[in-house]
Write an enzyme that holds these catalytic residues in place. Structure first.
Site, mmCIF file in Angstrom:
data_model
loop_
_atom_site.group_PDB
_atom_site.id
_atom_site.type_symbol
_atom_site.label_atom_id
_atom_site.label_comp_id
_atom_site.label_asym_id
_atom_site.label_seq_id
_atom_site.Cartn_x
_atom_site.Cartn_y
_atom_site.Cartn_z
ATOM 1 N N ALA A 1 1.157 14.132 -22.699
ATOM 2 C CA ALA A 1 0.784 12.784 -23.143
ATOM 3 C C ALA A 1 1.687 12.254 -24.269
ATOM 4 C CB ALA A 1 -0.676 12.778 -23.598
ATOM 5 N N TYR B 1 0.834 -1.209 0.000
ATOM 6 C CA TYR B 1 0.000 0.000 0.000
ATOM 7 C C TYR B 1 0.864 1.252 0.000
ATOM 8 C CZ TYR B 1 -3.852 3.163 0.982
ATOM 9 O OH TYR B 1 -4.773 4.166 0.899
ATOM 10 N N ASP C 1 1.109 19.633 -20.688
ATOM 11 C CA ASP C 1 0.248 18.470 -20.816
ATOM 12 C C ASP C 1 1.015 17.538 -21.755
ATOM 13 O OD1 ASP C 1 -1.626 16.587 -21.464
ATOM 14 O OD2 ASP C 1 -3.163 17.982 -22.132
ATOM 15 N N HIS D 1 -19.744 14.094 -26.131
ATOM 16 C CA HIS D 1 -19.478 13.170 -27.247
ATOM 17 C C HIS D 1 -19.366 11.717 -26.814
ATOM 18 C CE1 HIS D 1 -15.568 14.244 -25.648
ATOM 19 N NE2 HIS D 1 -15.050 13.189 -26.228
ATOM 20 N N PHE E 1 -6.694 20.167 -24.730
ATOM 21 C CA PHE E 1 -7.404 18.909 -24.968
ATOM 22 C C PHE E 1 -8.765 18.958 -24.259
ATOM 23 C CE2 PHE E 1 -8.382 14.417 -23.956
ATOM 24 C CZ PHE E 1 -8.604 14.015 -25.252
ATOM 25 N N ASP E 2 -9.720 18.140 -24.712
ATOM 26 C CA ASP E 2 -11.099 18.276 -24.193
ATOM 27 C C ASP E 2 -11.221 18.053 -22.690
ATOM 28 O OD1 ASP E 2 -10.686 15.555 -24.500
ATOM 29 O OD2 ASP E 2 -12.567 15.123 -25.478
ATOM 30 N N LYS F 1 -0.398 7.063 -23.482
ATOM 31 C CA LYS F 1 0.090 7.350 -24.829
ATOM 32 C C LYS F 1 1.584 7.012 -24.905
ATOM 33 C CE LYS F 1 -3.793 10.001 -24.619
ATOM 34 N NZ LYS F 1 -4.653 10.058 -23.421
HETATM 35 N N1 F0G Z 1 -4.156 15.402 -22.524
HETATM 36 C C1 F0G Z 1 -4.103 15.012 -23.802
HETATM 37 C C2 F0G Z 1 -3.300 15.795 -24.782
HETATM 38 C C3 F0G Z 1 -4.804 13.879 -24.218
HETATM 39 O O1 F0G Z 1 -4.748 13.512 -25.485
HETATM 40 C C4 F0G Z 1 -5.548 13.150 -23.258
HETATM 41 C C5 F0G Z 1 -6.301 11.969 -23.637
HETATM 42 C C6 F0G Z 1 -5.564 13.593 -21.928
HETATM 43 C C7 F0G Z 1 -4.848 14.733 -21.610
HETATM 44 C C8 F0G Z 1 -6.343 12.885 -20.873
HETATM 45 O O2 F0G Z 1 -5.740 11.687 -20.555
HETATM 46 O O3 F0G Z 1 -7.362 9.912 -21.219
HETATM 47 O O4 F0G Z 1 -5.478 9.443 -19.660
HETATM 48 O O5 F0G Z 1 -7.384 10.804 -18.920
HETATM 49 N N2 F0G Z 1 -6.540 11.662 -24.822
HETATM 50 C C9 F0G Z 1 -7.206 10.484 -25.314
HETATM 51 C C10 F0G Z 1 -7.377 10.598 -26.797
HETATM 52 C C11 F0G Z 1 -8.430 10.093 -24.588
HETATM 53 O O6 F0G Z 1 -8.066 9.745 -27.378
HETATM 54 O O7 F0G Z 1 -6.810 11.518 -27.393
HETATM 55 P P1 F0G Z 1 -6.553 10.388 -20.070
#
Ligand code: F0G
Length: 457
Positions: free
Chosen positions: A216, A72, A214, A449, A124-125, A257
């Site tokens: 990824a 843990y 950010d 979406h 990102f969304d 990613k």
């Molecule tokens: N930032 C970026 C640039 C992303 O592309 C994503 C996720 C996230 C943050 C959030 O990360 O999914 O681990 O919570 N992108 C995926 C996509 C979902 O399909 O582009 P997460």
């Protein structure tokens, strides 16, 4: 004769995928209310919905799973992850989280207050939603070139210094930090140059602001810098990564990613104070600070994935496959975001289906057509994803209506890419006959979406 390009790995394990008939797909997509997220995965032949969590782990990563420490607190897996983050990315403090948006949730719980403005490059969304959920605003300062798919600019993820400085000057008191997405997913998997990152750092210092990355797809960003930016050809990916992150105070990471794991994320920080503040929210939302929503085995695989994902030969194979698909589409005259991005090909649905009004969701319509044609699942990056304006509740129509074909890492062969290319060509050939789009039947207030129900317009 020059030897042709070939993958820098061979295959040890395979997974069966299923073809289907057009009749079956017509039935399934209707049952899914024209939402590709609602399909069962075995109703899909080639799944390009996302490159997130869908990669194939290496033999080294699978070995690491067996060595996971599930204690843990204070697990050796935590320290393995900590060492990899320090070694590759250079951050002294870190908090594990279960994925990228969880890292955003924890960090923004400390930094974002109601009424704040957060400038960046096409957020990102999930990032944007975590900002808007806190009644703050995302301000897009991406260069204008990014919004014209016909312009081939080497760094379409770049921030426009004039736009950024204007926001910083006019709203100085309302800005807690600048967030830079590397590579910029929303503008088409497009990289940000080191020169641009240094400019952002300088402006942030001038106005006393924190810079958050950010991250990824940070390794794909470094790959593009090596190929495209003057003075970086002879540097290793890891040297470039260190130089990129030297411009950031904090990073959030969706490890699904570029760390090539199925689940996982983290926040990297330089400030002990921020680490301590964020730790409280991490414990509240994610789990104790030495696991934060991840199992020990997953932390091990993630640590190994950071090394795998920053190998030049792997990145070269990966990005070249995406480029291969993009080039095939361009040969057929299909309009795509240029240059081809790092993780996906983005088809310009506005130019593909000009006869369809934007109110009928051009990119989603194209995504449904592609599924019907060959069982291929892409994803809409357009008006559906853009949600409604939080204040007026009107639909937001972004500059770009894109169908994203995201390529999972180390998963498909170029034969699969050929199937995708030909399927899209078939649709392109009959594009004039596509005159009926979609309408919304039911939607959620945020991130609609994922769960939206649609019907033929
Ligand atoms: N930032 C970026 C640039 C992303 O592309 C994503 C996720 C996230 C943050 C959030 O990360 O999914 O681990 O919570 N992108 C995926 C996509 C979902 O399909 O582009 P997460």
């Amino acid at each position: 004769m020059n030897l042709p390009f070939a993958e820098s790995y061979k295959i040890k394990m395979v997974e069966t995928i299923h073809k289907s008939t057009r009749k079956e797909r017509e039935q399934w997509i209707k049952e899914a209310h024209y939402n590709l997220f609602s399909l069962k995965s075995d109703q899909v032949f080639i799944d390009l919905l996302t490159d997130s969590g869908t990669g194939a782990m290496s033999d080294k990563q699978w070995s690491e799973l067996m060595l996971g420490d599930e204690s843990y607190a204070g697990a050796s897996s935590y320290f393995k992850m900590k060492n990899a983050i320090q070694d590759i990315l250079g951050f002294e403090y870190f908090l594990p989280t279960h994925q990228g948006r969880a890292a955003e949730n924890v960090l923004f719980s400390v930094l974002v207050k109601e009424g704040n403005l957060i400038p960046g490059n096409s957020h990102f969304d999930t990032t944007k939603s975590h900002i808007e959920f806190r009644k703050a605003f995302a301000v897009d300062c991406t260069i204008d070139e990014a919004f014209d798919t016909t312009i081939s600019h080497p760094f379409k993820g770049n921030v426009d210094p004039v736009k950024l400085e204007k926001v910083l000057k006019e709203n100085h008191d309302k800005i807690p930090f600048i967030i830079i997405t590397v590579t910029c997913n929303s503008s088409g998997g497009q990289p940000v140059s080191i020169e641009n990152l240094k400019m952002i750092r300088k402006l942030a210092d001038k106005y006393g602001k924190i810079v958050v990355f950010d991250s990824a797809r940070f390794a794909e960003n470094a790959y593009f810098i090596k190929l495209r930016e003057k003075g970086y050809q002879d540097k290793s990916i890891r040297e470039i990564v260190r130089e990129m992150f030297s411009c950031a105070d904090v990073m959030t990471m969706s490890a699904k990613k570029d760390a090539i794991v199925n689940m996982g994320g983290f926040i990297g920080m330089r400030s002990k104070e921020l680490f301590e503040q964020a730790s409280m929210f991490n414990i509240l939302f994610e789990g104790y600070v030495t696991y934060g929503g991840m199992s020990g085995r997953d932390m091990n695989a993630l640590a190994q994935g950071l090394y795998d994902g920053t190998e030049f030969d792997y990145l070269d194979t990966r990005v070249k496959q995406v480029e291969y698909l993009g080039n095939r589409l361009m040969e057929f005259g299909i309009p795509v975001q240029q240059p081809i991005g790092g993780h996906a090909v983005f088809v310009d649905a506005k130019r593909f289906l000009p006869n369809l009004p934007k109110e009928e969701f051009q990119a989603q319509t194209l995504a449904i057509e592609l599924y019907l044609e060959a069982g291929i699942r892409g994803v809409e990056i357009g008006a559906l994803l853009a949600d409604r304006d939080p204040i007026t509740r009107e639909n937001r129509y972004p500059a770009l209506e894109l169908l994203r074909l995201a390529i999972p890492r180390r998963v498909y062969t170029n034969n699969h890419m050929d199937v995708v290319a030909i399927a899209l060509k078939n649709i392109y050939d009959r594009r004039e006959s596509i005159t009926r789009g979609l309408k919304i039947v039911k939607e959620a207030a945020i991130l609609r979406h994922f769960t939206v129900s649609l019907d033929l317009a």
